[in-house]
Scaffold this motif. Structure first.
Motif, short mmCIF file in Angstrom:
data_model
loop_
_atom_site.label_atom_id
_atom_site.label_comp_id
_atom_site.label_asym_id
_atom_site.label_seq_id
_atom_site.Cartn_x
_atom_site.Cartn_y
_atom_site.Cartn_z
N ARG A 279 -8.22 47.19 34.30
CA ARG A 279 -8.75 47.93 33.15
C ARG A 279 -7.72 48.92 32.61
O ARG A 279 -7.51 49.02 31.40
CB ARG A 279 -10.02 48.70 33.56
CG ARG A 279 -11.26 47.84 33.71
CD ARG A 279 -12.49 48.72 33.84
NE ARG A 279 -12.44 49.63 34.97
CZ ARG A 279 -12.87 49.34 36.20
NH1 ARG A 279 -13.40 48.15 36.44
NH2 ARG A 279 -12.80 50.23 37.17
N PHE A 290 -13.60 50.41 25.71
CA PHE A 290 -14.71 49.47 25.83
C PHE A 290 -14.21 48.03 25.85
O PHE A 290 -14.73 47.18 26.58
CB PHE A 290 -15.71 49.68 24.69
CG PHE A 290 -15.23 49.26 23.33
CD1 PHE A 290 -15.42 47.97 22.86
CD2 PHE A 290 -14.54 50.16 22.52
CE1 PHE A 290 -14.96 47.58 21.61
CE2 PHE A 290 -14.07 49.79 21.28
CZ PHE A 290 -14.29 48.49 20.82
N ALA A 293 -12.52 47.23 29.19
CA ALA A 293 -13.53 46.96 30.22
C ALA A 293 -14.02 45.52 30.14
O ALA A 293 -14.17 44.83 31.16
CB ALA A 293 -14.69 47.92 30.08
N HIS A 294 -14.26 45.02 28.91
CA HIS A 294 -14.69 43.63 28.75
C HIS A 294 -13.59 42.67 29.19
O HIS A 294 -13.85 41.67 29.89
CB HIS A 294 -15.05 43.36 27.28
CG HIS A 294 -16.29 44.06 26.84
ND1 HIS A 294 -16.59 44.33 25.52
CD2 HIS A 294 -17.33 44.58 27.55
CE1 HIS A 294 -17.74 44.95 25.43
NE2 HIS A 294 -18.21 45.12 26.66
#
Length: 398
Positions: A279, A290, A293-294
Motif C-alpha cells: 500500500r 483510497f 488500498a484497492h
C-alpha cells in the motif's frame, strides 16, 4: 459554417449513467494495471547492480568535488569507487553544496582516487566484495535443497570460530549493500557469512522465480547455519536488511531446525508487514490513498493466486508475541520503501526484547550513513551483550 461542439459540451450531452460507467471502467483498468505491475515487482527481483551513479571526480587535497545529483547530495556518508577499482576507494563525509557542485571531505581512502577520474558514487558505499575493504574472505556456495547459494565467509580476526553473523540482503539487493557494517562486525569478534537466497540475482532459480517474501528464503539461511556449524562455529546471530529482516525472523522462529544456537537478531529497516509495504509503495508514486488500498488488495490477491503466497506467514507484527530472541532494530523516519510505523509497532509490542533506534532523517537502509560511529557502537554493544565471551578485536566503539 457550423461550429464544432467542444469536448465539454459533448460530455454534458452524455447520459450520467453512461459517464459513471466509463469512469468505473477507467478506474478498474487503472487498478488492474497497477496491480499487475505491483504483483510482478513483489514476486521478482534480480537487480544486477548496486544502486549508485557514475560521476566525474574533481579533487583538491582531502576534498572531492562532485556534480550535484540526488545521490551525491544524500545526507551522511557515501562512497566513491573509480571505474578502475584497483586505483582506489574512498568514504566521503557529509555534503556541502557549492552551486552546481558538492564538496565532500575524504574520511577514509584505500589507494588513490585520482583527480579527473569517473567514479561510482553511492550511499551503499561499496559495490564489490570484502576485498574492497582489504579484508580476507572466502567466496563459496551454500548447499541447499534447491541449489547452491553464492556466499562470502569473512573469518574472525583472531581465528577462533566461536560466533558467526549470518548477513541477509533484501528484495532486489545484493550482499555488497551490507559491507558498510563489516568493520564493526570484525571488531565485535564474530565471523560473517554474507548469504544469497533463492531467486535473487546470482542465485538458483526455483519454480517460476517467485519470491515467497521471507518464508521459503528462510530455508537458505538455515542452510547457511548448517554450513557454519560444519565450519566450526558454535553460535550465531542473524542480521537482515529490508526483506532480509523478514527472512531472518522467519528463520528465528524455527529454532528446532537451526544447526547453531541463535543468540539474537539484528534488523535494519525490516519488512514486517508486506500488505502495508505494498500500500505504501503505491502512495509513494503519487497514487491516492483510497486507490492504493484497492490496488494493494488486488496485488495481494494476484500474488497469492500466482505463487500461493500466504501473507499471514510473513506478517511479523502478528507473529511478534512468539518472538523469543533479543532484537536490535534500526529504522529511518524518511524511509519511503518500508514505513517506519512498522518498526514503531514492533518496538511497542515487544519492549522486553527489542532495542530500537529510530533514526531521524534516514532513508531505507541508510541509517548507518547518518551516524556510522553511533550505529557501529550499537551493533557492537548488542553483539557483546547477546554473545557473552566473544573475543572482541581491537578497540570497540563506546
Amino acid at each position: 459554417m457550423p461550429r464544432t461542439p467542444s469536448l465539454l459540451s459533448r460530455l454534458r450531452a452524455v447520459p450520467p449513467r453512461r459517464l459513471a460507467g466509463w469512469a468505473a471502467l477507467g478506474y478498474a483498468a487503472a487498478i488492474l494495471a497497477g496491480a499487475l505491475v505491483g504483483a510482478e515487482i513483489t514476486l521478482r527481483s534480480k537487480t544486477r547492480r548496486i544502486k549508485g551513479e557514475f560521476v566525474p571526480v574533481g579533487r583538491r587535497g582531502g576534498d572531492v568535488y562532485l556534480p550535484a545529483t540526488p545521490e551525491t547530495l544524500s545526507r551522511g556518508v557515501i562512497g566513491i569507487v573509480p571505474l578502475r577499482p584497483s586505483r582506489g576507494h574512498a568514504l566521503l563525509g557529509p555534503p556541502q553544496l557549492l552551486g552546481t557542485l558538492v564538496r565532500r571531505r575524504i574520511l577514509e581512502e584505500r589507494g588513490v582516487v585520482p583527480n579527473g577520474s569517473v567514479a561510482w558514487a553511492s550511499t551503499f558505499v561499496y559495490n564489490g566484495t570484502p576485498a574492497q575493504l582489504g579484508l580476507p574472505f572466502q567466496n563459496f556456495k551454500v548447499p541447499t535443497a534447491v541449489g547452491e547459494m553464492p556466499a562470502w565467509h569473512v573469518p574472525p580476526v583472531g581465528g577462533e570460530r566461536d560466533a558467526v553473523a549470518i548477513v541477509i540482503h533484501g528484495h532486489g539487493g545484493q550482499r555488497a549493500q551490507a559491507l558498510r557494517m563489516l568493520p564493526a562486525l570484525r571488531r565485535s569478534g564474530v565471523g560473517s557469512v554474507f548469504v544469497t537466497f533463492r531467486n535473487a540475482y546470482g542465485a538458483p532459480r526455483v519454480g517460476q522465480g517467485f519470491h515467497s517474501l521471507g518464508d521459503q528464503e528462510a530455508e537458505d539461511v538455515l542452510a547457511a547455519l548448517e554450513w557454519a556449524a560444519r565450519a566450526g562455529y558454535r553460535r550465531a546471530v542473524l542480521y537482515g536488511f529490508s526483506m532480509g529482516g523478514n527472512i531472518a525472523l522467519c528463520a528465528a522462529q524455527r529454532p528446532e531446525r537451526a544447526a547453531l544456537p541463535l543468540a539474537g537478531v539484528l534488523l535494519d529497516c525490516p519488512v514486517l508487514d508486506w500488505r502495508d509495504v505494498i500500500r505504501a509503495n503505491g502512495q509513494r508514486f503519487g497514487i491516492p490513498g483510497f486507490m492504493a488500498a484497492h490496488i494493494g488488495r488486488f496485488v495481494e490477491w494476484l500474488v497469492t493466486r500466482r505463487s500461493g503466497q500466504d501473507f499471514d506467514l510473513v506478517d511479523q507484527l502478528r507473529a511478534s508475541p512468539r518472538f523469543t530472541l533479543p532484537v536490535m532494530l534500526w529504522h529511518g523516519t524518511r524511509d519511503r520503501t518500508v514505513p517506519v510505523g512498522q518498526a514503531d509497532a514492533l518496538a511497542a509490542a515487544r519492549p522486553d526484547l527489542v532495542e530500537y533506534r529510530r533514526v531521524e532523517g534516514a532513508k531505507h537502509i541508510r541509517c548507518w550513513n547518518l551516524d556510522p560511529g553511533g550505529y557501529d557502537a550499537q551493533l557492537e554493544t548488542f553483539i557483546r551483550r547477546v554473545l557473552p565471551g566473544v573475543q572482541v578485536q581491537g578497540e570497540p566503539h563506546a
